[in-house]
Design a protein around this motif. Structure first.
Motif, PDB file in Angstrom:
ATOM      1  N   PRO A 165     -28.862 -11.856  59.139  1.00  0.00           N
ATOM      2  CA  PRO A 165     -29.394 -13.103  59.703  1.00  0.00           C
ATOM      3  C   PRO A 165     -28.242 -14.060  59.975  1.00  0.00           C
ATOM      4  O   PRO A 165     -27.291 -14.116  59.199  1.00  0.00           O
ATOM      5  N   LYS A 166     -28.293 -14.790  61.085  1.00  0.00           N
ATOM      6  CA  LYS A 166     -27.245 -15.773  61.377  1.00  0.00           C
ATOM      7  C   LYS A 166     -27.179 -16.806  60.256  1.00  0.00           C
ATOM      8  O   LYS A 166     -28.196 -17.126  59.632  1.00  0.00           O
ATOM      9  N   PRO A 167     -25.960 -17.369  59.999  1.00  0.00           N
ATOM     10  CA  PRO A 167     -25.792 -18.284  58.854  1.00  0.00           C
ATOM     11  C   PRO A 167     -26.756 -19.480  58.869  1.00  0.00           C
ATOM     12  O   PRO A 167     -27.200 -19.921  57.820  1.00  0.00           O
ATOM     13  N   ASP A 168     -27.106 -19.984  60.043  1.00  0.00           N
ATOM     14  CA  ASP A 168     -27.957 -21.178  60.088  1.00  0.00           C
ATOM     15  C   ASP A 168     -29.452 -20.844  60.158  1.00  0.00           C
ATOM     16  O   ASP A 168     -30.285 -21.736  60.313  1.00  0.00           O
ATOM     17  N   ILE A 169     -29.778 -19.557  60.017  1.00  0.00           N
ATOM     18  CA  ILE A 169     -31.189 -19.144  60.072  1.00  0.00           C
ATOM     19  C   ILE A 169     -31.708 -18.958  58.647  1.00  0.00           C
ATOM     20  O   ILE A 169     -31.049 -18.348  57.814  1.00  0.00           O
ATOM     21  N   ARG A 201     -29.872  -5.519  57.652  1.00  0.00           N
ATOM     22  CA  ARG A 201     -30.099  -4.078  57.760  1.00  0.00           C
ATOM     23  C   ARG A 201     -28.775  -3.347  57.927  1.00  0.00           C
ATOM     24  O   ARG A 201     -27.811  -3.901  58.445  1.00  0.00           O
ATOM     25  N   PHE A 202     -28.769  -2.109  57.463  1.00  0.00           N
ATOM     26  CA  PHE A 202     -27.576  -1.279  57.525  1.00  0.00           C
ATOM     27  C   PHE A 202     -27.997   0.023  58.199  1.00  0.00           C
ATOM     28  O   PHE A 202     -28.761   0.795  57.650  1.00  0.00           O
ATOM     29  N   VAL A 203     -27.534   0.214  59.431  1.00  0.00           N
ATOM     30  CA  VAL A 203     -27.965   1.362  60.223  1.00  0.00           C
ATOM     31  C   VAL A 203     -26.807   2.360  60.322  1.00  0.00           C
ATOM     32  O   VAL A 203     -25.688   1.982  60.675  1.00  0.00           O
ATOM     33  N   ARG A 230     -28.143  -4.766  71.034  1.00  0.00           N
ATOM     34  CA  ARG A 230     -28.735  -5.920  71.716  1.00  0.00           C
ATOM     35  C   ARG A 230     -30.144  -5.613  72.210  1.00  0.00           C
ATOM     36  O   ARG A 230     -31.028  -6.465  72.159  1.00  0.00           O
ATOM     37  N   ARG A 231     -30.366  -4.367  72.685  1.00  0.00           N
ATOM     38  CA  ARG A 231     -31.666  -4.045  73.275  1.00  0.00           C
ATOM     39  C   ARG A 231     -32.721  -3.690  72.242  1.00  0.00           C
ATOM     40  O   ARG A 231     -33.905  -3.937  72.451  1.00  0.00           O
ATOM     41  N   LEU A 232     -32.304  -3.062  71.131  1.00  0.00           N
ATOM     42  CA  LEU A 232     -33.326  -2.533  70.224  1.00  0.00           C
ATOM     43  C   LEU A 232     -33.116  -2.875  68.750  1.00  0.00           C
ATOM     44  O   LEU A 232     -34.059  -3.264  68.062  1.00  0.00           O
ATOM     45  N   LEU A 233     -31.872  -2.736  68.278  1.00  0.00           N
ATOM     46  CA  LEU A 233     -31.678  -2.767  66.816  1.00  0.00           C
ATOM     47  C   LEU A 233     -31.685  -4.171  66.233  1.00  0.00           C
ATOM     48  O   LEU A 233     -32.226  -4.403  65.165  1.00  0.00           O
ATOM     49  N   ALA A 234     -31.045  -5.113  66.926  1.00  0.00           N
ATOM     50  CA  ALA A 234     -30.931  -6.464  66.383  1.00  0.00           C
ATOM     51  C   ALA A 234     -31.701  -7.451  67.252  1.00  0.00           C
ATOM     52  O   ALA A 234     -31.888  -7.238  68.444  1.00  0.00           O
ATOM     53  N   ASN A 235     -32.143  -8.518  66.636  1.00  0.00           N
ATOM     54  CA  ASN A 235     -32.723  -9.632  67.383  1.00  0.00           C
ATOM     55  C   ASN A 235     -31.618 -10.680  67.520  1.00  0.00           C
ATOM     56  O   ASN A 235     -31.359 -11.435  66.574  1.00  0.00           O
ATOM     57  N   ILE A 236     -30.967 -10.693  68.672  1.00  0.00           N
ATOM     58  CA  ILE A 236     -29.743 -11.497  68.776  1.00  0.00           C
ATOM     59  C   ILE A 236     -30.012 -13.005  68.770  1.00  0.00           C
ATOM     60  O   ILE A 236     -29.084 -13.793  68.689  1.00  0.00           O
ATOM     61  N   ASN A 237     -31.271 -13.408  68.818  1.00  0.00           N
ATOM     62  CA  ASN A 237     -31.570 -14.834  68.663  1.00  0.00           C
ATOM     63  C   ASN A 237     -31.340 -15.298  67.227  1.00  0.00           C
ATOM     64  O   ASN A 237     -30.918 -16.428  67.000  1.00  0.00           O
ATOM     65  N   VAL A 238     -31.618 -14.427  66.288  1.00  0.00           N
ATOM     66  CA  VAL A 238     -31.538 -14.833  64.877  1.00  0.00           C
ATOM     67  C   VAL A 238     -30.613 -13.949  64.037  1.00  0.00           C
ATOM     68  O   VAL A 238     -30.393 -14.222  62.862  1.00  0.00           O
ATOM     69  N   GLU A 239     -30.078 -12.886  64.639  1.00  0.00           N
ATOM     70  CA  GLU A 239     -29.242 -11.975  63.865  1.00  0.00           C
ATOM     71  C   GLU A 239     -27.895 -11.740  64.550  1.00  0.00           C
ATOM     72  O   GLU A 239     -27.788 -11.846  65.776  1.00  0.00           O
ATOM     73  N   THR A 240     -26.891 -11.430  63.742  1.00  0.00           N
ATOM     74  CA  THR A 240     -25.614 -10.966  64.295  1.00  0.00           C
ATOM     75  C   THR A 240     -25.406  -9.527  63.843  1.00  0.00           C
ATOM     76  O   THR A 240     -26.005  -9.083  62.865  1.00  0.00           O
ATOM     77  N   PHE A 241     -24.546  -8.803  64.567  1.00  0.00           N
ATOM     78  CA  PHE A 241     -24.283  -7.428  64.153  1.00  0.00           C
ATOM     79  C   PHE A 241     -22.801  -7.113  64.258  1.00  0.00           C
ATOM     80  O   PHE A 241     -22.064  -7.741  65.013  1.00  0.00           O
ATOM     81  N   LYS A 242     -22.385  -6.132  63.450  1.00  0.00           N
ATOM     82  CA  LYS A 242     -21.008  -5.660  63.439  1.00  0.00           C
ATOM     83  C   LYS A 242     -21.065  -4.138  63.477  1.00  0.00           C
ATOM     84  O   LYS A 242     -21.903  -3.523  62.805  1.00  0.00           O
ATOM     85  N   ILE A 243     -20.194  -3.538  64.294  1.00  0.00           N
ATOM     86  CA  ILE A 243     -20.209  -2.078  64.451  1.00  0.00           C
ATOM     87  C   ILE A 243     -18.897  -1.499  63.940  1.00  0.00           C
ATOM     88  O   ILE A 243     -17.822  -2.018  64.242  1.00  0.00           O
ATOM     89  N   GLU A 244     -18.996  -0.440  63.133  1.00  0.00           N
ATOM     90  CA  GLU A 244     -17.809   0.305  62.693  1.00  0.00           C
ATOM     91  C   GLU A 244     -17.983   1.752  63.118  1.00  0.00           C
ATOM     92  O   GLU A 244     -19.033   2.352  62.852  1.00  0.00           O
ATOM     93  N   ILE A 245     -16.950   2.307  63.758  1.00  0.00           N
ATOM     94  CA  ILE A 245     -17.067   3.685  64.248  1.00  0.00           C
ATOM     95  C   ILE A 245     -16.065   4.564  63.519  1.00  0.00           C
ATOM     96  O   ILE A 245     -14.907   4.192  63.363  1.00  0.00           O
ATOM     97  N   SER A 246     -16.519   5.720  63.032  1.00  0.00           N
ATOM     98  CA  SER A 246     -15.562   6.690  62.488  1.00  0.00           C
ATOM     99  C   SER A 246     -15.789   8.032  63.176  1.00  0.00           C
ATOM    100  O   SER A 246     -16.924   8.461  63.383  1.00  0.00           O
ATOM    101  N   GLU A 247     -14.685   8.665  63.528  1.00  0.00           N
ATOM    102  CA  GLU A 247     -14.744   9.912  64.311  1.00  0.00           C
ATOM    103  C   GLU A 247     -14.859  11.109  63.393  1.00  0.00           C
ATOM    104  O   GLU A 247     -13.863  11.760  63.097  1.00  0.00           O
ATOM    105  N   THR A 248     -16.053  11.385  62.928  1.00  0.00           N
ATOM    106  CA  THR A 248     -16.197  12.586  62.081  1.00  0.00           C
ATOM    107  C   THR A 248     -17.403  13.381  62.514  1.00  0.00           C
ATOM    108  O   THR A 248     -18.455  12.844  62.740  1.00  0.00           O
TER     109      THR A 248
END
Lengths: 81, 81
Positions: free
Chosen positions: A9-13, A40-42, A63-81
């Motif tokens: 959730p965004k800090p001000d929400i 959430r942790f996907v 942006r389209r499905l996983l998070a509600n960008i009005n009230v949430e922020t997301f961070k992506i980490e990619i590992s090549e395995t």
């Protein structure tokens, strides 16, 4: 590759679920807890490499499905395995 | 200090929410997605340092309240800020 996506959730929400958990932890005697926020942790398995194009597609999924960008922020980490 | 807690369904446990998201992503055209698992991401502010005792208390909170250890695993990261 594997993508790990952290959605919070965004800090001000307001986060009523976090407030409820903090209050329950206080009731259980964990007075050291001052704030709890619950997101959430996907974990996602994908074909292909962690190229900029593929990374951009994962951002698009967020942006389209996983998070509600009005009230949430997301961070992506990619590992090549 | 801040504790970040990652809670995920155990590998051998069915994750219907993850299955539904994977299927929705396929419908949106993201065929590269092969598996999705959805967990929780808890951020917690606490008084005190990241001492072994305090860390143990956070693990206790996870087992008692935050995670269902029959079907979920959790990982704790602590940063002293």
């Amino acid at each position: 590759m594997t993508a790990r996506i952290y959605i919070t959730p965004k800090p001000d929400i307001l986060d009523p679920q976090g407030k409820a958990v903090a209050s329950a932890l206080h009731d259980l005697g964990y007075q050291e807890v001052s704030e709890v926020r619950i997101g959430r942790f996907v974990t996602m398995e994908l074909k292909g490499s962690g190229s900029p194009e593929n990374r951009q597609r994962i951002e698009e999924m967020c942006r389209r499905l996983l998070a509600n960008i009005n009230v949430e922020t997301f961070k992506i980490e990619i590992s090549e395995t």
